[in-house]
Scaffold this motif. Structure first.
Motif, PDB file in Angstrom:
ATOM      1  N   GLU A   1       1.081  -1.065   0.167  1.00 52.65           N
ATOM      2  CA  GLU A   1       0.005   0.075  -0.006  1.00 52.65           C
ATOM      3  C   GLU A   1       0.720   1.326   0.116  1.00 52.65           C
ATOM      4  OE1 GLU A   1      -3.830   1.936   2.740  1.00 52.65           O
ATOM      5  OE2 GLU A   1      -3.018   0.145   3.402  1.00 52.65           O
ATOM      6  N   ILE A   2       1.905   1.514   0.552  1.00 53.68           N
ATOM      7  CA  ILE A   2       2.500   2.471   1.107  1.00 53.68           C
ATOM      8  C   ILE A   2       3.814   2.113   0.253  1.00 53.68           C
ATOM      9  CG2 ILE A   2       3.938   4.391   2.392  1.00 53.68           C
ATOM     10  CD1 ILE A   2       1.287   4.514   4.018  1.00 53.68           C
ATOM     11  N   PRO A   3       5.149   2.065  -0.714  1.00 55.52           N
ATOM     12  CA  PRO A   3       5.627   1.403  -1.490  1.00 55.52           C
ATOM     13  C   PRO A   3       7.005   2.691  -0.395  1.00 55.52           C
ATOM     14  CG  PRO A   3       4.480   1.956  -2.933  1.00 55.52           C
ATOM     15  CD  PRO A   3       3.647   3.213  -1.792  1.00 55.52           C
ATOM     16  N   PHE A   4       7.840   1.244  -0.074  1.00 59.72           N
ATOM     17  CA  PHE A   4       8.549   1.504   0.703  1.00 59.72           C
ATOM     18  C   PHE A   4      10.149   0.718   0.652  1.00 59.72           C
ATOM     19  CE2 PHE A   4       7.545  -1.005   2.965  1.00 59.72           C
ATOM     20  CZ  PHE A   4       8.784  -2.098   4.057  1.00 59.72           C
ATOM     21  N   LEU A   5      11.601   1.380   1.031  1.00 58.15           N
ATOM     22  CA  LEU A   5      12.489   0.906   0.910  1.00 58.15           C
ATOM     23  C   LEU A   5      13.192   0.938   2.542  1.00 58.15           C
ATOM     24  CD1 LEU A   5      15.470   3.129   1.105  1.00 58.15           C
ATOM     25  CD2 LEU A   5      14.707   3.447  -0.988  1.00 58.15           C
ATOM     26  N   ARG A   6      13.638  -0.200   2.682  1.00 57.89           N
ATOM     27  CA  ARG A   6      14.279  -0.879   4.549  1.00 57.89           C
ATOM     28  C   ARG A   6      15.939  -0.063   4.579  1.00 57.89           C
ATOM     29  NH1 ARG A   6      11.987  -4.349   7.813  1.00 57.89           N
ATOM     30  NH2 ARG A   6      10.140  -2.853   7.565  1.00 57.89           N
ATOM     31  N   LEU A   7      16.561   0.666   4.553  1.00 58.95           N
ATOM     32  CA  LEU A   7      17.380   1.229   4.565  1.00 58.95           C
ATOM     33  C   LEU A   7      18.481   0.378   5.279  1.00 58.95           C
ATOM     34  CD1 LEU A   7      19.636   3.294   2.799  1.00 58.95           C
ATOM     35  CD2 LEU A   7      19.270   4.383   4.458  1.00 58.95           C
ATOM     36  N   SER A   8      19.481  -0.061   6.020  1.00 53.92           N
ATOM     37  CA  SER A   8      20.343  -1.183   6.562  1.00 53.92           C
ATOM     38  C   SER A   8      21.240  -1.277   5.393  1.00 53.92           C
ATOM     39  CB  SER A   8      19.987  -2.636   6.765  1.00 53.92           C
ATOM     40  OG  SER A   8      19.768  -3.349   5.634  1.00 53.92           O
ATOM     41  N   GLU A   9      23.001  -1.613   6.910  1.00 57.62           N
ATOM     42  CA  GLU A   9      24.287  -1.748   6.523  1.00 57.62           C
ATOM     43  C   GLU A   9      24.351  -3.243   5.877  1.00 57.62           C
ATOM     44  OE1 GLU A   9      27.094  -1.176   9.141  1.00 57.62           O
ATOM     45  OE2 GLU A   9      26.647   0.517   9.131  1.00 57.62           O
ATOM     46  N   HIS A  10      25.295  -2.845   4.493  1.00 51.72           N
ATOM     47  CA  HIS A  10      25.829  -3.986   3.703  1.00 51.72           C
ATOM     48  C   HIS A  10      26.952  -3.935   3.966  1.00 51.72           C
ATOM     49  CE1 HIS A  10      21.087  -4.883   2.519  1.00 51.72           C
ATOM     50  NE2 HIS A  10      21.321  -3.723   1.732  1.00 51.72           N
ATOM     51  N   PRO A  11      28.089  -5.366   3.632  1.00 49.96           N
ATOM     52  CA  PRO A  11      29.097  -4.942   3.555  1.00 49.96           C
ATOM     53  C   PRO A  11      29.292  -4.450   2.549  1.00 49.96           C
ATOM     54  CG  PRO A  11      27.987  -7.758   3.266  1.00 49.96           C
ATOM     55  CD  PRO A  11      26.829  -6.639   2.915  1.00 49.96           C
ATOM     56  N   TRP A  12      29.511  -4.303   1.468  1.00 49.30           N
ATOM     57  CA  TRP A  12      29.330  -3.103   0.428  1.00 49.30           C
ATOM     58  C   TRP A  12      29.171  -1.304   1.466  1.00 49.30           C
ATOM     59  CZ3 TRP A  12      25.983  -6.765  -0.474  1.00 49.30           C
ATOM     60  CH2 TRP A  12      24.754  -6.470  -0.280  1.00 49.30           C
ATOM     61  N   ARG A  13      28.183  -1.458   1.619  1.00 50.65           N
ATOM     62  CA  ARG A  13      27.930  -0.330   2.356  1.00 50.65           C
ATOM     63  C   ARG A  13      27.291  -0.187   3.712  1.00 50.65           C
ATOM     64  NH1 ARG A  13      23.272   0.721   3.186  1.00 50.65           N
ATOM     65  NH2 ARG A  13      22.526   1.040   1.080  1.00 50.65           N
ATOM     66  N   ARG A  14      28.612   0.859   4.416  1.00 54.52           N
ATOM     67  CA  ARG A  14      27.810   1.444   5.889  1.00 54.52           C
ATOM     68  C   ARG A  14      27.335   2.538   6.080  1.00 54.52           C
ATOM     69  NH1 ARG A  14      33.036   0.238   9.602  1.00 54.52           N
ATOM     70  NH2 ARG A  14      31.623   0.198  10.775  1.00 54.52           N
ATOM     71  N   LEU A  15      26.472   2.644   6.321  1.00 53.61           N
ATOM     72  CA  LEU A  15      25.461   3.997   7.187  1.00 53.61           C
ATOM     73  C   LEU A  15      26.332   4.602   7.931  1.00 53.61           C
ATOM     74  CD1 LEU A  15      21.751   1.846   7.746  1.00 53.61           C
ATOM     75  CD2 LEU A  15      23.008   2.975   5.748  1.00 53.61           C
ATOM     76  N   LYS A  16      25.613   6.082   7.737  1.00 58.36           N
ATOM     77  CA  LYS A  16      26.709   6.902   8.423  1.00 58.36           C
ATOM     78  C   LYS A  16      26.185   7.115  10.268  1.00 58.36           C
ATOM     79  CE  LYS A  16      28.539  12.094   8.011  1.00 58.36           C
ATOM     80  NZ  LYS A  16      27.259  12.875   6.572  1.00 58.36           N
ATOM     81  N   THR A  17      25.474   7.263  10.319  1.00 54.77           N
ATOM     82  CA  THR A  17      24.912   6.878  11.595  1.00 54.77           C
ATOM     83  C   THR A  17      23.982   5.783  11.975  1.00 54.77           C
ATOM     84  OG1 THR A  17      22.896   8.910  11.234  1.00 54.77           O
ATOM     85  CG2 THR A  17      25.327   9.644  11.704  1.00 54.77           C
ATOM     86  N   SER A  18      23.686   5.355  13.352  1.00 56.53           N
ATOM     87  CA  SER A  18      22.659   4.878  13.979  1.00 56.53           C
ATOM     88  C   SER A  18      21.529   5.089  13.407  1.00 56.53           C
ATOM     89  CB  SER A  18      23.306   4.876  15.491  1.00 56.53           C
ATOM     90  OG  SER A  18      22.791   5.591  15.644  1.00 56.53           O
ATOM     91  N   THR A  19      21.277   6.225  13.344  1.00 58.92           N
ATOM     92  CA  THR A  19      19.713   7.197  12.722  1.00 58.92           C
ATOM     93  C   THR A  19      19.921   7.278  11.211  1.00 58.92           C
ATOM     94  OG1 THR A  19      20.985   9.007  12.830  1.00 58.92           O
ATOM     95  CG2 THR A  19      19.696   8.693  14.487  1.00 58.92           C
ATOM     96  N   SER A  20      20.652   6.341  10.579  1.00 59.34           N
ATOM     97  CA  SER A  20      20.367   6.203   9.072  1.00 59.34           C
ATOM     98  C   SER A  20      19.775   4.683   9.155  1.00 59.34           C
ATOM     99  CB  SER A  20      21.587   6.706   8.600  1.00 59.34           C
ATOM    100  OG  SER A  20      23.018   7.376   8.516  1.00 59.34           O
ATOM    101  N   LYS A  21      19.548   4.144   9.587  1.00 61.87           N
ATOM    102  CA  LYS A  21      18.881   2.480   9.076  1.00 61.87           C
ATOM    103  C   LYS A  21      17.253   3.290   9.378  1.00 61.87           C
ATOM    104  CE  LYS A  21      18.574  -2.235  11.014  1.00 61.87           C
ATOM    105  NZ  LYS A  21      18.720  -2.716  11.909  1.00 61.87           N
ATOM    106  N   ARG A  22      16.986   2.692   8.961  1.00 64.23           N
ATOM    107  CA  ARG A  22      15.204   3.782   8.701  1.00 64.23           C
ATOM    108  C   ARG A  22      13.799   3.092   7.618  1.00 64.23           C
ATOM    109  NH1 ARG A  22      18.606   7.596   6.288  1.00 64.23           N
ATOM    110  NH2 ARG A  22      18.212   8.471   4.699  1.00 64.23           N
TER     111      ARG A  22
END
Length: 207
Positions: A72-93
Motif C-alpha cells: 500500500e505504501i511503497p518503501f525501502l528498508r535502509l540497512s548496512e550491507h558489507p559493501w556499504r556502511r551507514l553513516k550514523t545509527s539513525t541512518s537505518k530507517r
C-alpha cells in the motif's frame, strides 16, 4: 628523537569550507523531468535522491531485496550491507517512496540483472560513491546553480518539508538525521504512514 605531535596540525588561516547550497524546488522539478527523458542509471539515482533525501552512497548501495514496491505504501528498508556502511545509527530507517524516487527505483528494478540496483557504481565488495558523484556533476550542466552538489538535494529536502510545516522531528525521521534532546532517544520512531503523508505533500504532481 621525539616526534613533535603538533608539527603537522592545521591551526587555521585556510579558506573557509565551501557551503553546500540547497537546490530551489523549481530546479529540482526541472531536473526530475530531464531524468525521465534521459532515462539511464545515473538519472535514476538522481531522481531517487531528489525525492527521498537519501545520501548518494545510501542509494547506490541498494539491492533488490531492500525494496517493497507491491504494498500500500511503497518503501525501502535502509540497512548496512558489507559493501556499504551507514553513516550514523539513525541512518537505518524505512524510507517511503514517492514521486521521482519511486519512479527512478522502479526503472532500476526493471533493468537490474543481479542483486544490486546500480552495479555500475557499486559491487558486492565496495561502493563507488565518489565516482557516481563525479558523473552527476558532469551531467548537471546548467540546471543547478554554482555551489550545488549532489548532497544539495538532501539539504533541499529539509527546506521543502519545512515549507509544508512538517514538524522537525518527523523531518529528522524521514532523512535519518539525529534529533536533539534526551526524550527523542526513547520510544519508537514515526511509522511509515506518518512519514509518507508528509512526503506526498512536497512532490510534483505528474499527470
Amino acid at each position: 628523537m621525539t616526534t613533535n605531535p603538533f608539527a603537522n596540525m592545521n591551526l587555521g588561516g585556510g579558506k573557509a569550507p565551501r557551503k553546500r547550497c540547497p537546490i530551489p524546488t523549481e530546479n529540482i522539478f526541472n531536473i526530475q523531468t530531464l531524468c525521465g527523458e534521459i532515462d539511464d542509471d545515473m538519472r535514476w539515482i538522481v531522481a531517487t535522491i531528489s525525492d527521498s533525501g537519501m545520501r548518494l552512497a545510501e542509494v547506490i548501495g541498494l539491492q533488490k531485496d531492500d525494496l517493497s514496491l507491491d504494498v500500500e505504501i511503497p518503501f525501502l528498508r535502509l540497512s548496512e550491507h558489507p559493501w556499504r556502511r551507514l553513516k550514523t545509527s539513525t541512518s537505518k530507517r524505512d524510507v517511503p517512496l514517492v514521486g521521482a524516487a519511486l519512479g527512478g527505483l522502479k526503472r532500476a528494478l526493471d533493468e537490474a540483472e543481479g542483486p544490486l540496483l546500480f552495479p555500475r557504481y557499486c559491487t558486492l565488495e565496495n561502493n563507488k560513491a565518489n565516482y557516481a558523484a563525479a558523473a552527476y556533476i558532469q551531467s548537471k550542466g546548467k540546471y543547478v546553480a554554482d555551489g550545488c552538489v549532489v548532497h544539495s538535494f538532501r539539504h533541499s529536502l529539509r527546506d521543502r518539508l519545512r515549507a509544508v510545516e512538517c514538524p522537525a522531528d518527523i523531518i529528522d525521521a524521514i532523512g535519518g538525521w539525529t534529533t536533539e534532546g534526551i526524550g527523542h532517544k526513547y520510544g519508537a520512531s514515526y511509522d511509515l504512514g506518518v512519514k509518507h503523508r508528509w512526503m506526498v505533500r512536497i512532490c510534483k504532481k505528474y499527470d
